[in-house]
Design an enzyme around this catalytic site. Sequence first.
Site, PDB file in Angstrom:
ATOM      1  N   PRO A 246       8.756   1.110  11.142  1.00 34.13           N
ATOM      2  CA  PRO A 246       9.062   2.024  12.243  1.00 34.13           C
ATOM      3  C   PRO A 246       8.186   1.741  13.456  1.00 34.13           C
ATOM      4  CG  PRO A 246       8.936   3.228  10.183  1.00 34.13           C
ATOM      5  CD  PRO A 246       8.424   1.844   9.916  1.00 34.13           C
ATOM      6  N   GLU A 247       8.821   1.344  14.538  1.00 28.84           N
ATOM      7  CA  GLU A 247       8.124   1.092  15.789  1.00 28.84           C
ATOM      8  C   GLU A 247       8.619   2.130  16.797  1.00 28.84           C
ATOM      9  OE1 GLU A 247       8.137  -3.130  16.771  1.00 28.84           O
ATOM     10  OE2 GLU A 247       8.609  -3.625  14.697  1.00 28.84           O
TER      11      GLU A 247
ATOM     12  N   LYS B 199       3.638   5.284  18.375  1.00 33.46           N
ATOM     13  CA  LYS B 199       4.372   5.473  17.114  1.00 33.46           C
ATOM     14  C   LYS B 199       4.014   6.801  16.451  1.00 33.46           C
ATOM     15  CE  LYS B 199       3.941   0.480  16.594  1.00 33.46           C
ATOM     16  NZ  LYS B 199       3.255  -0.577  15.826  1.00 33.46           N
TER      17      LYS B 199
ATOM     18  N   ARG C  98       0.433 -12.244   9.954  1.00 34.27           N
ATOM     19  CA  ARG C  98       1.695 -11.505  10.049  1.00 34.27           C
ATOM     20  C   ARG C  98       2.841 -12.493  10.087  1.00 34.27           C
ATOM     21  NH1 ARG C  98      -0.433  -6.396  11.021  1.00 34.27           N
ATOM     22  NH2 ARG C  98       1.430  -5.791   9.895  1.00 34.27           N
TER      23      ARG C  98
END
Length: 288
Positions: free
Chosen positions: A2-3, A58, A274
């Site tokens: 979720p961004e 966020k 990442r």
Amino acid sequence: MPELPEVESARRGIAEQLVGRRIIGYELTLPKLIVAEAGLTLDSLVGSTLNDTQRFGKYLLLTFDSLSVVIHLKLSGQLIARGSGIPGFAAGHPVPAYDAPMPHKSTHLRFDFEGDAHLFLTDIRHFGRVWLMPHEAVPDYLASIKLGPDLLAPEFTAKLVAERLKRRPASKIKPALLDQSVVAGIGNIYADESLWQAKLHPERLVGSLTASEIRRLYTGIVTTIELALPTGGARILNTKAQPDVGEFPFVHGREGLPCPRCGTTIIKMRVNNRGTYLCPRCQRLPKT
DNA sequence: AACTACTCCTGGAGGC
DNA sequence: TGCCTCCAGGAGTAGT
């Protein structure tokens, strides 16, 4: 996952369907989800009306009569509203499926609102958190998390992005974008998408970027967020699915598929640990 | 001070 | 089928 677009989607759903309603009950099945100073519990919310919703990067802020509630979905949090009294909505991580029966085995918190409306917080990896605090503690809390300017704020301009990036001149551009104190709201997926839009390699050093490259980056961020907002955010791609070329997101999760812009095969690499997807032709690293 | 690596946690995918 | 390993990803913290 979720961004900003996913959290904003959740906020809009809550604002449209739950603000003005009173909480009449709740169920909490993962105690560590709640962070509160001694004496504050979810019991304080029962009988309390939800008055307002705000988003900071966020972070989601729900203001009730009695308390303020801050929610961060972290990697895998999801907010789903159901009930006969509301249309319902789903936002956040796509697992479990948005139409899955609720509660799911990873549903950790349910709020029951008057008029048969229920809000489920589900989080398969248990990283999300819900903070309870008195209203007067909110400004200090927000200050403590040190967020940079929000991507949807009116003051978010190319000039501001250039200024903020100067804080990390020796850093690679992708980790700088993920640093919420530089700008607030970008996560791993939209960092890749923004850099692809801007035709910038994720390992370019911030200090090496020209003014026009930073303007391109700004445009790439804005384009990406505008693409993501109407759909409530990205879908994590199932690697077995062969998504159509030209479907958003354009590079993230598309290793081995053609770049929608030039047809070159999209590659995956690790940048600061990442998973990072890019087009090796559109996003070349200049020779050093 | 500034940057990077590690940690939290679980479910799903892929290998054999 | 079933066990094992790897990976996902936000952000706080520990290490260099």
